[in-house]
Write an enzyme that holds these catalytic residues in place. Sequence first.
Site, PDB file in Angstrom:
ATOM      1  N   HIS A 133      19.294  31.282  66.052  1.00  0.00           N
ATOM      2  CA  HIS A 133      18.778  30.424  67.128  1.00  0.00           C
ATOM      3  C   HIS A 133      19.431  29.051  67.157  1.00  0.00           C
ATOM      4  O   HIS A 133      19.754  28.532  68.224  1.00  0.00           O
ATOM      5  CB  HIS A 133      17.271  30.281  66.949  1.00  0.00           C
ATOM      6  CG  HIS A 133      16.628  29.315  67.898  1.00  0.00           C
ATOM      7  ND1 HIS A 133      16.605  29.514  69.270  1.00  0.00           N
ATOM      8  CD2 HIS A 133      15.986  28.132  67.674  1.00  0.00           C
ATOM      9  CE1 HIS A 133      15.965  28.513  69.849  1.00  0.00           C
ATOM     10  NE2 HIS A 133      15.585  27.660  68.916  1.00  0.00           N
ATOM     11  N   ASP A 177      17.423  25.103  73.327  1.00  0.00           N
ATOM     12  CA  ASP A 177      15.992  25.324  73.167  1.00  0.00           C
ATOM     13  C   ASP A 177      15.226  24.505  74.219  1.00  0.00           C
ATOM     14  O   ASP A 177      15.485  24.636  75.398  1.00  0.00           O
ATOM     15  CB  ASP A 177      15.606  24.990  71.719  1.00  0.00           C
ATOM     16  CG  ASP A 177      14.193  25.397  71.354  1.00  0.00           C
ATOM     17  OD1 ASP A 177      13.934  26.598  71.182  1.00  0.00           O
ATOM     18  OD2 ASP A 177      13.332  24.494  71.245  1.00  0.00           O
TER      19      ASP A 177
END
Length: 292
Positions: free
Chosen positions: A272, A104
């Site tokens: 994610h 991320d």
Amino acid sequence: MFAGFERHNAKVNGVNIAYIKGGQGPALLLLHGHPQTHVIWHKVADTLAQHYTVIASDLRGYGDSDKPQGLPDHSNYSKRVMGEDQIALMQQLGFDQFLLMGHDRGGRVAYRMALDHPEVIRKLVILDVAPTLAMYEKANRAFATAYYHWFFLTRPAPFPETLINSHPDVYLQHTIAGRSAGMKPFTPEAYAEYLRCLRDPATIHGICEDYRASAGIDLEHERADLAAGNKIQAPMLALWGKHGVIEQCFQPLDEWQHLAANVRGHALDCGHYIPEDEPQLLLDEVLPFLAD
């Protein structure tokens, strides 16, 4: 969590960076994302430390690292400056070259480090991100809806800070539980650590500044790289979640080929938060790549 790891703080590049260190062997730096800390690596750190000297740090603005007030142009939260923090940390620890993995926001810092310091980064693993410029320029309704925070957090201070500070627990749960896997990936201990850090107003400001920089100065840096033909030279592995926004809205491997000379990768059967969602899948991919 992180049994056998030592916790430290280092003064580097004008800020204190909190980190943990454990294991032995070649150096491997792990960088987390939003709205988390180095704790995201707690399910894979022990295994990685059997092969590597693992350093997992908190980015500037996050966790227990310093959170300076953002400058008017947000340049002190550019991925270039955040990367320089980490380069200086590793140099202070005696590592002039090292392996690097980022998830991320940490992935954005990591690929900037590889672009700016090709002599330092031996191999690069990027988790669930596409290049920042491509994501902004190719944003559509689906992306803007799922990643609303990419636009909300960039609003001028103190608007987003004020709203998040009113209920940091609501923001945290909505942000991480709103993905495909819900709350399943997160242990109570990890969630409590993320919430502890997010309850600090300085953390909320640091997070907003990180995103403000990405919507401004980071794009300038990336456009300059593309114009100059500057590419990541380190061998690069890009992995992303099959059930996440990167898979649904972008062609990540195609996008990375504009910025990396030697990149391969694919989607994993997860969401994610790969290191917490499917740690074994991640290890199965990363260990052979780093050792090759």
